[in-house]
Design a protein around this motif. Sequence first.
Motif, PDB file in Angstrom:
ATOM      1  N   ILE A 145       0.825  -1.206   0.000  1.00  0.00           N
ATOM      2  CA  ILE A 145       0.000   0.000   0.000  1.00  0.00           C
ATOM      3  C   ILE A 145       0.860   1.258   0.000  1.00  0.00           C
ATOM      4  O   ILE A 145       0.620   2.199  -0.766  1.00  0.00           O
ATOM      5  CB  ILE A 145      -0.942   0.002   1.224  1.00  0.00           C
ATOM      6  CG1 ILE A 145      -1.964  -1.122   1.110  1.00  0.00           C
ATOM      7  CG2 ILE A 145      -1.648   1.352   1.385  1.00  0.00           C
ATOM      8  CD1 ILE A 145      -2.749  -1.375   2.392  1.00  0.00           C
ATOM      9  N   ALA A 146       1.856   1.287   0.880  1.00  0.00           N
ATOM     10  CA  ALA A 146       2.718   2.459   1.064  1.00  0.00           C
ATOM     11  C   ALA A 146       4.178   1.991   1.144  1.00  0.00           C
ATOM     12  O   ALA A 146       4.702   1.766   2.246  1.00  0.00           O
ATOM     13  CB  ALA A 146       2.329   3.222   2.321  1.00  0.00           C
ATOM     14  N   PRO A 147       4.823   1.801  -0.005  1.00  0.00           N
ATOM     15  CA  PRO A 147       6.208   1.310  -0.001  1.00  0.00           C
ATOM     16  C   PRO A 147       7.119   2.195   0.854  1.00  0.00           C
ATOM     17  O   PRO A 147       7.058   3.426   0.768  1.00  0.00           O
ATOM     18  CB  PRO A 147       6.603   1.378  -1.481  1.00  0.00           C
ATOM     19  CG  PRO A 147       5.310   1.289  -2.225  1.00  0.00           C
ATOM     20  CD  PRO A 147       4.309   2.010  -1.367  1.00  0.00           C
TER      21      PRO A 147
ATOM     22  N   ILE B  54       0.722   6.957  -3.685  1.00  0.00           N
ATOM     23  CA  ILE B  54      -0.525   7.146  -4.427  1.00  0.00           C
ATOM     24  C   ILE B  54      -1.682   6.626  -3.583  1.00  0.00           C
ATOM     25  O   ILE B  54      -1.570   5.572  -2.947  1.00  0.00           O
ATOM     26  CB  ILE B  54      -0.452   6.407  -5.779  1.00  0.00           C
ATOM     27  CG1 ILE B  54       0.603   7.071  -6.678  1.00  0.00           C
ATOM     28  CG2 ILE B  54      -1.811   6.400  -6.472  1.00  0.00           C
ATOM     29  CD1 ILE B  54       0.846   6.335  -7.963  1.00  0.00           C
ATOM     30  N   ASN B  55      -2.775   7.362  -3.552  1.00  0.00           N
ATOM     31  CA  ASN B  55      -3.947   7.045  -2.735  1.00  0.00           C
ATOM     32  C   ASN B  55      -3.607   7.075  -1.249  1.00  0.00           C
ATOM     33  O   ASN B  55      -4.224   6.383  -0.443  1.00  0.00           O
ATOM     34  CB  ASN B  55      -4.533   5.670  -3.111  1.00  0.00           C
ATOM     35  CG  ASN B  55      -5.985   5.521  -2.669  1.00  0.00           C
ATOM     36  OD1 ASN B  55      -6.732   6.496  -2.634  1.00  0.00           O
ATOM     37  ND2 ASN B  55      -6.387   4.310  -2.325  1.00  0.00           N
ATOM     38  N   GLY B  56      -2.630   7.913  -0.896  1.00  0.00           N
ATOM     39  CA  GLY B  56      -2.235   8.076   0.493  1.00  0.00           C
ATOM     40  C   GLY B  56      -2.973   9.226   1.154  1.00  0.00           C
ATOM     41  O   GLY B  56      -4.023   9.686   0.681  1.00  0.00           O
ATOM     42  N   VAL B  57      -2.411   9.719   2.243  1.00  0.00           N
ATOM     43  CA  VAL B  57      -3.086  10.732   3.050  1.00  0.00           C
ATOM     44  C   VAL B  57      -3.298  12.022   2.253  1.00  0.00           C
ATOM     45  O   VAL B  57      -4.393  12.613   2.279  1.00  0.00           O
ATOM     46  CB  VAL B  57      -2.300  11.018   4.342  1.00  0.00           C
ATOM     47  CG1 VAL B  57      -3.046  12.039   5.200  1.00  0.00           C
ATOM     48  CG2 VAL B  57      -2.075   9.738   5.136  1.00  0.00           C
TER      49      VAL B  57
ATOM     50  N   HIS C 271       3.865   6.251   8.452  1.00  0.00           N
ATOM     51  CA  HIS C 271       4.036   7.696   8.467  1.00  0.00           C
ATOM     52  C   HIS C 271       4.215   8.302   7.066  1.00  0.00           C
ATOM     53  O   HIS C 271       3.285   8.285   6.265  1.00  0.00           O
ATOM     54  CB  HIS C 271       5.198   8.090   9.392  1.00  0.00           C
ATOM     55  CG  HIS C 271       5.117   9.523   9.845  1.00  0.00           C
ATOM     56  ND1 HIS C 271       6.183  10.245  10.307  1.00  0.00           N
ATOM     57  CD2 HIS C 271       4.066  10.384   9.881  1.00  0.00           C
ATOM     58  CE1 HIS C 271       5.823  11.466  10.625  1.00  0.00           C
ATOM     59  NE2 HIS C 271       4.531  11.582  10.365  1.00  0.00           N
ATOM     60  N   THR C 272       5.404   8.860   6.756  1.00  0.00           N
ATOM     61  CA  THR C 272       5.550   9.617   5.502  1.00  0.00           C
ATOM     62  C   THR C 272       5.447   8.742   4.257  1.00  0.00           C
ATOM     63  O   THR C 272       5.202   9.266   3.165  1.00  0.00           O
ATOM     64  CB  THR C 272       6.871  10.410   5.478  1.00  0.00           C
ATOM     65  OG1 THR C 272       7.964   9.541   5.795  1.00  0.00           O
ATOM     66  CG2 THR C 272       6.830  11.547   6.495  1.00  0.00           C
TER      67      THR C 272
END
Length: 281
Positions: A14-16, A111-114, A104-105
């Motif tokens: 989801i968030a590499p 993509i499609n993050g916060v 976190h960051t």
Amino acid sequence: MSLLSKVTRCMRAIAPLELAETSWDNVGVLVEPPFPSPKQNKVFLTIDLTPQVLEEALSDPKVGTIVSYHPPIFRAMKRLTSADVKQDIVLKAIARGVGIYSPHTACDNCINGVNDWLASGLGQGQTKPITPTDNPPEGQEDSGSGRLFTFSEPTPLSTVVERVKKLTGLPHIRLATADRHRDNSKLIETVAICAGSGSSVLGPVQADLFFTGEMGHHDVLAALAQNTSVILCEHTNTERGYLSAVLKPELEKKLKDETSEEGEPIEVIVSRVDQDPLVIV
């Protein structure tokens, strides 16, 4: 495979972690308990892992992994004692066999993050990163820090404010209005976005509006001097809604065919205790 390992695999998809600001941030697996319980089948999501939130998580013996958006371990620890709040959190999690993962960051920049979630509440328009990622991993070509959103149709500042309130669920926000935006005399065409604390990311950007959680007093004055209005929602109010709106369903989708060691389906839950410490009264 442990619950923490399964969650880690899904979170990295989801968030590499390659997208995180690793020069200062602390992301990934922060606590790996040596003796997790095979009965654990719940993943617990929170923005901040405070003592109160930890108590909520540990009150359910089925919780085996906590995904804490902000890393509860940020600075080096030379000892582990219950006298220190952060160390006590780590000790209690390990004692109960609960792992802790922090994106976190990586979640901000993906993509499609916060930040993309924040942009999604503004209306129709185009979004691009303020600072694109160098050599992004496959599938993350449009990732990067911050977002610059351009409206398809210029929009009154008052309308943008109402959309931000709806997105975040806040009855009140803080607003600094540039002279040209008073009485909606000049419409908003571009919005520079940064979840959390936005000064360093937004400061150099030319935009009609800055949308972030918090900025210093003089940074707001500097924005007004360049005819940029500013929306401030308090730090975590620009992050918390992402958990239920985006991260929970994404994790559920990726974990739908996984089970606990005892064969139970994996559940994803969001903290009800977690909240921003500042409230406008």
